[in-house]
Design a protein around this motif. Structure first.
Motif, PDB file in Angstrom:
ATOM      1  N   PRO A 193       5.573   6.455   1.008  1.00 46.82           N
ATOM      2  CA  PRO A 193       4.451   6.397  -0.741  1.00 46.82           C
ATOM      3  C   PRO A 193       5.837   6.295  -1.815  1.00 46.82           C
ATOM      4  O   PRO A 193       6.423   7.041  -1.790  1.00 46.82           O
ATOM      5  N   GLY A 194       5.705   5.575  -2.542  1.00 46.82           N
ATOM      6  CA  GLY A 194       6.710   4.989  -3.761  1.00 46.82           C
ATOM      7  C   GLY A 194       8.261   4.979  -3.728  1.00 46.82           C
ATOM      8  O   GLY A 194       8.403   5.132  -3.865  1.00 46.82           O
ATOM      9  N   PRO A 200       2.578   4.393  -4.902  1.00 43.79           N
ATOM     10  CA  PRO A 200       2.861   5.986  -4.734  1.00 43.79           C
ATOM     11  C   PRO A 200       1.611   6.051  -4.758  1.00 43.79           C
ATOM     12  O   PRO A 200       0.322   5.175  -4.904  1.00 43.79           O
ATOM     13  N   ALA A 201       1.656   7.548  -4.019  1.00 47.66           N
ATOM     14  CA  ALA A 201       0.155   7.539  -3.550  1.00 47.66           C
ATOM     15  C   ALA A 201      -0.458   8.302  -5.063  1.00 47.66           C
ATOM     16  O   ALA A 201      -1.617   8.768  -5.171  1.00 47.66           O
ATOM     17  N   LEU A 250       1.093  -0.869   0.059  1.00 52.78           N
ATOM     18  CA  LEU A 250       0.549   0.035  -0.263  1.00 52.78           C
ATOM     19  C   LEU A 250       1.168   1.519   0.188  1.00 52.78           C
ATOM     20  O   LEU A 250       2.024   1.057   0.069  1.00 52.78           O
ATOM     21  N   GLY A 251       0.510   2.357  -0.077  1.00 57.82           N
ATOM     22  CA  GLY A 251       0.800   3.972  -0.104  1.00 57.82           C
ATOM     23  C   GLY A 251       1.796   3.515   1.001  1.00 57.82           C
ATOM     24  O   GLY A 251       3.527   4.195   1.277  1.00 57.82           O
ATOM     25  N   ASP A 252       1.764   3.339   2.087  1.00 54.07           N
ATOM     26  CA  ASP A 252       2.273   3.407   3.397  1.00 54.07           C
ATOM     27  C   ASP A 252       2.430   1.785   4.783  1.00 54.07           C
ATOM     28  O   ASP A 252       3.248   2.491   5.838  1.00 54.07           O
ATOM     29  N   GLY A 281      -1.287   5.337  -7.107  1.00 50.42           N
ATOM     30  CA  GLY A 281      -0.322   6.201  -7.851  1.00 50.42           C
ATOM     31  C   GLY A 281      -1.616   6.926  -8.927  1.00 50.42           C
ATOM     32  O   GLY A 281      -1.036   8.347  -9.508  1.00 50.42           O
ATOM     33  N   THR A 294       6.360   0.297  -1.662  1.00 49.59           N
ATOM     34  CA  THR A 294       5.239   0.739  -1.961  1.00 49.59           C
ATOM     35  C   THR A 294       5.013   1.121  -3.337  1.00 49.59           C
ATOM     36  O   THR A 294       5.797   1.719  -4.076  1.00 49.59           O
TER      37      THR A 294
END
Ligand SMILES: [Fe+2]
Length: 515
Positions: free
Chosen positions: A105-106, A129-130, A44-46, A289, A127
């Motif tokens: 993220p990312g 990206p958001a 996930l992002g985090d 993302g 991770t």
């Protein structure tokens, strides 16, 4: 049986523990305590799932073992950003699963585990990206059968430098006895146990066999996996209440016990974030993302029983389901929210062929795929059309052959093969990593059969019925590119790789064209 995340993820809060000097040696050494490698998944992002298994010094022990983990941004893990401990024991086969949060993220991260001063190899992961991403690239895989051949394609994937994740759409293991679907003895790949896997111990041993494969280990070490089971993680042609290859009269016990054992072992051994929902299923969504939503479906755990192809009335029954009502409603929510967010691509990661592959006026050739559940497929296509969803890419395994489809309701009416008009999605089918190719394509008449299929089915844009490999899927806001790669002979451990064909689909076209 209720399997909750709490039962499986025994993670303490990140603790500021010092890391032993002995653990800071090179990761290339033989890891006696970490013989099954490391893995990561469900980015996930985090946060991301980190996985390993500890081999107890005493094979008969049931005592808990405390494992330390750490995460850093440098490949040598000299600068630890996050660390903690996790306790494991015989009740979860000494596997360790940590859901590490608080990540950026990312970002690329490195991680390792440590027990009694011994360190695992150092894994690498990423991770999602958001926002603001203009490219994603992943490998699509399925059907890795240990005795049938070497995992050359997992090795090829591990050699790649350009992937965000590996998407595995099922048949990660096979339940069969040695010799039943691949002769491992001839190539030094007899699975443990050599009999058919039925009990919890059997399934755990089977995963342990697969995870000693160096090529699979390396793919797991270098890329996060997003996986879903298909039938062979339990047994052939499974449905919610049984399976063709489940035989209580041959001493295989009751179905519920076997299914629970198979699923427990899968969740122990796979780097998957488990749901708090007590019903066992694996459908879930990953957002990348703002470029794509990856909607992973579970077309196996909740489905109705397959019907014989002669039962035309039964097959047409609108109550028959491949997804179950709750998953169908959830899918529609996912598709709608992806469309409303104007996400360039929605990917449906799922197990069995979605596109129609039955000639008009003939019986369904394979009732285990969506052709065997036509009413539910029609409801999905109705929804896609009604909601004007034009960005759908379906990702499929199971077929042990390579296909690229336009997805019209009816390939022979209301569909123009040249322009894709009438197509509502595209579908990419990845070949097997090593499972045998279908007899209809692998036999001496195979090339003629494949040629006849290409002529008879106008929505089939690509078909290779024989070769083993995987698909690289590359997405930018305007273009999806699918490229097939093949391992010429899986009975030989080899790093030779052959590029197959590439196809593209422009966003909004629902149409596959040669690249
Ligand atoms: Fe398979």
């Amino acid at each position: 049986m209720s399997l909750t995340r709490r039962q499986f993820i025994w993670t303490t809060a990140a603790a500021s523990l010092s890391w032993p000097l002995a653990a800071q040696r090179e990761h290339a050494s033989v890891d006696r305590r970490f013989q099954h490698g490391v893995a990561s998944g469900d980015p996930l992002g985090d946060r991301i799932i980190l996985w390993t298994r500890v081999t107890p010094r005493d094979p008969l022990t049931h005592e808990p073992i405390t494992v330390r983990w750490r995460v850093g941004a440098d490949p040598d893990l000299q600068h630890v950003l996050s660390s903690g401990t996790s306790e494991t024991a015989a009740g979860r086969d000494y596997t360790v699963k940590v859901d590490v949060g608080g990540l950026a993220p990312g970002a690329t991260y490195y991680y390792a585990f440590d027990v009694d001063g011994e360190q695992s190899s150092i894994g690498r992961t990423k991770t999602f990206p958001a926002a603001g991403v203009d490219r994603m690239r992943f490998a699509l895989v399925s059907c890795s059968n240990y005795p049938a051949g070497f995992f050359n394609s997992y090795a090829a994937i591990a050699r790649r430098l350009d992937l965000d994740a590996v998407v595995h759409v099922g048949d990660y293991i096979y339940e069969f006895a040695e010799g039943e679907y691949g002769v491992g003895a001839a190539i030094g790949r007899v699975p443990d146990p050599p009999r058919e896997a039925i009990t919890l111990m059997d399934y755990r041993l089977r995963y342990a066999t697969y995870r000693t494969d160096p090529d699979l280990q390396e793919a797991h070490r270098l890329f996060p996996f997003i996986a879903v089971w298909d039938d062979h993680e339990i047994c052939n042609d499974a449905w919610a209440g049984g399976a063709i290859n489940h035989n209580p009269e041959r001493g295989e016990g009751d179905w519920a016990t076997r299914k629970a054992a198979a699923y427990k072992a899968y969740l122990e051994w796979m780097p998957i974030r488990e749901s708090a929902d007590p019903s066992i299923h694996l459908y879930r969504t990953f957002q990348f993302g703002g470029l794509l939503d990856l909607v992973m479906l579970d077309t196996r755990a909740l489905r109705d029983k397959q019907l014989p192809s002669s039962d035309t009335a039964g097959l047409a029954d609108p109550r028959r389901t491949l997804l179950g009502a709750a998953q169908e409603a959830w899918l529609f929510d996912q598709l709608r929210s992806s469309e409303r967010a104007n996400t360039p691509w929605t990917l449906l990661g799922q197990q069995v062929v979605f596109s129609p592959i039955t000639l008009p006026g003939t019986r369904v050739t394979n009732t285990d795929v969506w052709d065997g559940y036509p009413a539910q497929r029609t409801r999905v296509l109705d929804f896609v059309e009604r909601e004007h969803i034009r960005n759908l890419v379906i990702l499929t395994g199971d077929a042990h052959s390579s296909w690229g489809f336009d997805v019209p309701r009816n390939p022979w009416a209301g569909y123009r093969p040249g322009t894709g008009e009438g197509s509502l999605a595209v579908e990419l089918v990845t070949p097997a990593i090593s499972s045998p190719s279908p007899l209809m394509f692998a036999g001496k008449d195979g090339p003629d059969t494949a040629a006849a299929v290409r002529v008879a089915f106008p929505h089939v844009k690509y078909l290779d019925g024989v070769r083993h490999g995987y698909v690289i899927v590359d997405l930018t806001p305007k273009l999806m590119t699918a490229s097939w790669y093949f391992s010429p002979d899986v009975r030989i451990h080899s790093d030779v790789e052959v590029a197959g064909s590439s196809f593209v689909s422009e966003r909004g076209s629902s149409h596959l064209q040669p690249a």
